[in-house]
Design a protein around this motif. Sequence first.
Motif, PDB file in Angstrom:
ATOM      1  N   PHE A 137      -1.592   1.982   7.597  1.00  0.00           N
ATOM      2  CA  PHE A 137      -0.606   2.719   6.807  1.00  0.00           C
ATOM      3  C   PHE A 137       0.760   2.083   7.013  1.00  0.00           C
ATOM      4  O   PHE A 137       0.950   1.260   7.901  1.00  0.00           O
ATOM      5  N   ASP A 138       1.701   2.442   6.165  1.00  0.00           N
ATOM      6  CA  ASP A 138       3.076   1.920   6.208  1.00  0.00           C
ATOM      7  C   ASP A 138       3.069   0.418   5.923  1.00  0.00           C
ATOM      8  O   ASP A 138       3.131   0.017   4.775  1.00  0.00           O
ATOM      9  N   ILE A 146     -10.597  -1.814   2.660  1.00  0.00           N
ATOM     10  CA  ILE A 146     -10.458  -0.613   3.489  1.00  0.00           C
ATOM     11  C   ILE A 146      -9.450   0.326   2.843  1.00  0.00           C
ATOM     12  O   ILE A 146      -8.588  -0.091   2.066  1.00  0.00           O
ATOM     13  N   VAL A 147      -9.561   1.602   3.171  1.00  0.00           N
ATOM     14  CA  VAL A 147      -8.608   2.590   2.671  1.00  0.00           C
ATOM     15  C   VAL A 147      -7.254   2.370   3.355  1.00  0.00           C
ATOM     16  O   VAL A 147      -7.180   2.188   4.579  1.00  0.00           O
ATOM     17  N   GLN A 148      -6.184   2.393   2.562  1.00  0.00           N
ATOM     18  CA  GLN A 148      -4.848   2.188   3.085  1.00  0.00           C
ATOM     19  C   GLN A 148      -3.928   3.304   2.568  1.00  0.00           C
ATOM     20  O   GLN A 148      -4.007   3.696   1.399  1.00  0.00           O
ATOM     21  N   ILE A 149      -3.054   3.784   3.459  1.00  0.00           N
ATOM     22  CA  ILE A 149      -2.172   4.904   3.151  1.00  0.00           C
ATOM     23  C   ILE A 149      -0.736   4.407   3.095  1.00  0.00           C
ATOM     24  O   ILE A 149      -0.243   3.794   4.052  1.00  0.00           O
ATOM     25  N   ASN A 150      -0.065   4.707   2.015  1.00  0.00           N
ATOM     26  CA  ASN A 150       1.303   4.208   1.868  1.00  0.00           C
ATOM     27  C   ASN A 150       2.038   5.029   0.831  1.00  0.00           C
ATOM     28  O   ASN A 150       1.458   5.873   0.151  1.00  0.00           O
ATOM     29  N   GLU A 151       3.314   4.829   0.760  1.00  0.00           N
ATOM     30  CA  GLU A 151       4.072   5.131  -0.445  1.00  0.00           C
ATOM     31  C   GLU A 151       4.194   3.809  -1.198  1.00  0.00           C
ATOM     32  O   GLU A 151       3.962   2.750  -0.628  1.00  0.00           O
ATOM     33  N   SER A 152       4.559   3.857  -2.445  1.00  0.00           N
ATOM     34  CA  SER A 152       4.805   2.613  -3.159  1.00  0.00           C
ATOM     35  C   SER A 152       6.117   2.034  -2.655  1.00  0.00           C
ATOM     36  O   SER A 152       7.200   2.547  -2.956  1.00  0.00           O
ATOM     37  N   GLN A 153       6.023   0.975  -1.851  1.00  0.00           N
ATOM     38  CA  GLN A 153       7.230   0.367  -1.293  1.00  0.00           C
ATOM     39  C   GLN A 153       8.085  -0.264  -2.387  1.00  0.00           C
ATOM     40  O   GLN A 153       9.322  -0.232  -2.319  1.00  0.00           O
ATOM     41  N   PHE A 154       7.432  -0.801  -3.386  1.00  0.00           N
ATOM     42  CA  PHE A 154       8.167  -1.350  -4.527  1.00  0.00           C
ATOM     43  C   PHE A 154       8.976  -0.232  -5.205  1.00  0.00           C
ATOM     44  O   PHE A 154      10.158  -0.406  -5.506  1.00  0.00           O
ATOM     45  N   ALA A 155       8.341   0.917  -5.413  1.00  0.00           N
ATOM     46  CA  ALA A 155       9.026   2.033  -6.066  1.00  0.00           C
ATOM     47  C   ALA A 155      10.171   2.560  -5.210  1.00  0.00           C
ATOM     48  O   ALA A 155      11.215   2.966  -5.732  1.00  0.00           O
ATOM     49  N   LEU A 156       9.987   2.561  -3.886  1.00  0.00           N
ATOM     50  CA  LEU A 156      11.042   3.030  -2.983  1.00  0.00           C
ATOM     51  C   LEU A 156      12.264   2.127  -3.066  1.00  0.00           C
ATOM     52  O   LEU A 156      13.403   2.604  -3.173  1.00  0.00           O
ATOM     53  N   GLY A 157      12.038   0.817  -3.027  1.00  0.00           N
ATOM     54  CA  GLY A 157      13.155  -0.104  -3.157  1.00  0.00           C
ATOM     55  C   GLY A 157      13.827  -0.004  -4.518  1.00  0.00           C
ATOM     56  O   GLY A 157      15.055   0.001  -4.624  1.00  0.00           O
ATOM     57  N   LYS A 158      13.015   0.108  -5.560  1.00  0.00           N
ATOM     58  CA  LYS A 158      13.560   0.211  -6.914  1.00  0.00           C
ATOM     59  C   LYS A 158      14.388   1.474  -7.083  1.00  0.00           C
ATOM     60  O   LYS A 158      15.461   1.454  -7.714  1.00  0.00           O
ATOM     61  N   TYR A 308      -1.221   6.302  -2.675  1.00  0.00           N
ATOM     62  CA  TYR A 308       0.232   6.340  -2.759  1.00  0.00           C
ATOM     63  C   TYR A 308       0.705   7.783  -2.597  1.00  0.00           C
ATOM     64  O   TYR A 308       0.452   8.639  -3.459  1.00  0.00           O
ATOM     65  N   LEU A 309       1.379   8.056  -1.492  1.00  0.00           N
ATOM     66  CA  LEU A 309       1.969   9.364  -1.247  1.00  0.00           C
ATOM     67  C   LEU A 309       3.299   9.470  -1.989  1.00  0.00           C
ATOM     68  O   LEU A 309       3.943   8.457  -2.275  1.00  0.00           O
ATOM     69  N   PRO A 310       3.734  10.691  -2.296  1.00  0.00           N
ATOM     70  CA  PRO A 310       5.036  10.854  -2.966  1.00  0.00           C
ATOM     71  C   PRO A 310       6.175  10.416  -2.058  1.00  0.00           C
ATOM     72  O   PRO A 310       6.074  10.499  -0.822  1.00  0.00           O
TER      73      PRO A 310
END
Length: 359
Positions: A137-138, A146-158, A308-310
């Motif tokens: 994750f992160d 494999i299953v991966q947990i994240n927020e959209s890092q691209f969306a966060l930066g944008k 993708y978490l909110p």
Amino acid sequence: MKKLLLGLSIATIATSSAFAETYHPECFVPAPGTSIIEKSAKEGPYKIAFVNGFAGNDWRIAAIQASKAWAARPENAANIEKFTVVSVGNDSSAQIAAIDNFIAAGYDAITFIAVNPTAFEPVIRRAERAGTVLVPFDNVLDSDKIVQINESQFALGKLKAQTVMDELGGTAKKILMVNGLPGNATDRDRRLGMMSVLEKVDGLDIVEVVGNWDTGTSQKVVADALATHGQFDAVVSQHGSAGTINALQAANHPIVPMGVDGENGVRMLMADLKIPGVSAAQAPAMSAVALEAAVSLLQGHSLPQTVYLPIPQVKSKNLQAGVNYFPDLPKSFNTGTGFPSCFKPFSPQELLGQSIDNT
């Protein structure tokens, strides 16, 4: 829905209707274009490890505390025989060695924050052969296995870059970008998200510094940038933003729009100084969502390969003491205390009551 269940084989089904049948879909929301992964159910309780890499900032401390808080809740503790947390630093070989040690020790699942996105294919294969579930994750991997947990890092930066440009009316001459820890997928993708906005601004000079997601480092490199480049029209900061703000204040820099992180002290500064912009966070409580995903897979549930978490966020004009920042809590406290769509967010007391030590 057809599923492949060959030991620990991967079932990949890419239709939108298939995702309606994955487990807890309101929490485990699929990233665009991702597949589905399912494992054969294994009887619990389980031995689970969290192999953290870099441990030198408040976000990582909060992620460790959130993982321990999750494991301590009675409904989760009932599924856990043993829960272990280790931090291994920025060496990918040390992190892989630690994961291998837990695989050899018979651990059922391992969550981790990957030191880099490309070095883990061999250990993924070893984990699959041993029947060990891996859930990064992160800082995730360039892998679809494999299953991966994240927020959209691209969306966060944008989001951060777009917010400051909206505050500036779409025009600017010079912007400071405070990046994170080099070599990580998270740093890479956030920067790409910021650049997707900023590179379209005519005549914009973008000054980039490396803050390592750390308050002290960010304060130093921003102070150096101000001494070299003078004033900026806006600032976008991945993390360690309190240091960025402190450096601006120490240099008597005018208040400018900022895209910053979600630490409590950052939001306190935004409110006190009336800094326009947005506080948007990579919530450290995603460490707990990764554990939730690991147990779900061990129980035989299907999940999206990339979740993708909110993105927890608040515009500066909407900051409210006691609601989205907390003057009575430590400045280092991270306001991303959980994801209500997954489970009840942690209280500050739950998080702050957990140790940060290896266990």
